[in-house]
Scaffold this motif. Structure first.
Motif, mmCIF file in Angstrom:
data_model
loop_
_atom_site.group_PDB
_atom_site.id
_atom_site.type_symbol
_atom_site.label_atom_id
_atom_site.label_comp_id
_atom_site.label_asym_id
_atom_site.label_seq_id
_atom_site.Cartn_x
_atom_site.Cartn_y
_atom_site.Cartn_z
ATOM 1 N N ALA A 1 0.878 -1.175 0.000
ATOM 2 C CA ALA A 1 0.000 0.000 0.000
ATOM 3 C C ALA A 1 0.914 1.223 0.000
ATOM 4 O O ALA A 1 1.958 1.219 0.664
ATOM 5 C CB ALA A 1 -0.890 0.009 1.238
ATOM 6 N N PRO A 2 0.561 2.270 -0.745
ATOM 7 C CA PRO A 2 1.457 3.425 -0.851
ATOM 8 C C PRO A 2 1.649 4.195 0.465
ATOM 9 O O PRO A 2 2.608 4.936 0.601
ATOM 10 C CB PRO A 2 0.795 4.304 -1.911
ATOM 11 C CG PRO A 2 -0.600 3.824 -2.029
ATOM 12 C CD PRO A 2 -0.612 2.398 -1.587
ATOM 13 N N ALA B 1 -0.221 -2.929 -6.108
ATOM 14 C CA ALA B 1 -0.700 -1.899 -5.192
ATOM 15 C C ALA B 1 -2.121 -2.213 -4.751
ATOM 16 O O ALA B 1 -2.972 -2.570 -5.566
ATOM 17 C CB ALA B 1 -0.644 -0.536 -5.869
ATOM 18 N N TYR C 1 -5.313 1.946 -2.025
ATOM 19 C CA TYR C 1 -4.849 3.274 -2.426
ATOM 20 C C TYR C 1 -6.034 4.159 -2.786
ATOM 21 O O TYR C 1 -7.112 3.670 -3.134
ATOM 22 C CB TYR C 1 -3.870 3.188 -3.602
ATOM 23 C CG TYR C 1 -4.401 2.445 -4.808
ATOM 24 C CD1 TYR C 1 -5.088 3.114 -5.824
ATOM 25 C CD2 TYR C 1 -4.221 1.072 -4.942
ATOM 26 C CE1 TYR C 1 -5.578 2.440 -6.929
ATOM 27 C CE2 TYR C 1 -4.706 0.387 -6.048
ATOM 28 C CZ TYR C 1 -5.388 1.075 -7.025
ATOM 29 O OH TYR C 1 -5.874 0.406 -8.118
ATOM 30 N N GLU D 1 -1.109 8.706 -6.128
ATOM 31 C CA GLU D 1 -0.541 8.300 -4.846
ATOM 32 C C GLU D 1 0.459 7.148 -5.041
ATOM 33 O O GLU D 1 1.547 7.144 -4.467
ATOM 34 C CB GLU D 1 -1.685 7.890 -3.915
ATOM 35 C CG GLU D 1 -1.270 7.413 -2.559
ATOM 36 C CD GLU D 1 -2.456 6.920 -1.730
ATOM 37 O OE1 GLU D 1 -2.312 6.920 -0.498
ATOM 38 O OE2 GLU D 1 -3.504 6.526 -2.296
ATOM 39 N N ILE D 2 0.105 6.206 -5.885
ATOM 40 C CA ILE D 2 0.990 5.072 -6.163
ATOM 41 C C ILE D 2 2.216 5.541 -6.935
ATOM 42 O O ILE D 2 3.342 5.136 -6.643
ATOM 43 C CB ILE D 2 0.256 3.979 -6.960
ATOM 44 C CG1 ILE D 2 -0.964 3.493 -6.195
ATOM 45 C CG2 ILE D 2 1.184 2.807 -7.259
ATOM 46 C CD1 ILE D 2 -1.909 2.666 -7.031
#
Length: 172
Positions: free
Chosen positions: A75-76, A103, A106, A111-112
């Motif tokens: 997860a970012p 991912a 999120y 964000e990623i």
């Protein structure tokens, strides 16, 4: 040569502490991983996910057939992922293992991208979904599975991993 009873007592005490710590570590690790997918001839669940680099491009589990791969869920916002993923990236860049990152959890693609750009990742990053996380029984980050050439799960882990730890789990 004189025997030193104080040294011997300290040595025995240190050894007892080390054994106790090893047992506690083993128990905690086993407890954490109790709900992950089995490594007992379990086929890796199917996925067909968009890539972060080009969301019109997709990678499916079938494309991993023929090469052992670490499938790494992150997860970012995960601080442990931030410290663990460079170890995976190093092994991947050196050609010591094949890896993909998926991912989960999120808010948006930016964000990623910020997260992966800050780590300078070169491995493929896929955009997972809640269903992907459920299929792989991901309950904490990072979680990863080692999948063999026939897409069978051979190893699994949750939490921080060193490059050495990742490589040891990929030994056949």
């Amino acid at each position: 040569m004189k025997k030193n009873p104080t040294f011997l007592k300290k040595f025995i005490s240190v050894m007892k502490t080390a054994v106790l710590m090893a047992v506690v570590f083993y128990v905690v690790t086993t407890f954490q991983q109790r709900n992950l997918l089995s490594t007992d001839k379990t086929p890796a669940p199917y996925f067909n996910l968009a890539t972060l680099e080009d969301p019109t491009e997709r990678i499916s589990i079938a494309q991993l057939q023929g090469k052992q791969t670490v499938v790494y869920f992150f997860a970012p916002w995960c601080s442990i992922c931030r410290y663990s993923m460079p170890n995976l990236e190093t092994a991947h860049q050196q050609g010591k293992l094949n890896a993909i990152a998926i991912a989960l959890d999120y808010q948006n693609i930016d964000e990623i991208k910020q997260f992966t750009d800050s780590l300078q990742l070169t491995m493929p990053v896929l955009l997972g979904s809640r269903n992907t996380g459920k299929d792989y029984k991901v309950s904490a980050y990072p979680t990863y599975y080692v999948i063999d050439e026939q897409l069978i799960i051979t190893a699994r882990s949750m939490g921080y991993s060193t490059e050495l730890g990742l490589r040891l789990r990929t030994l056949e």
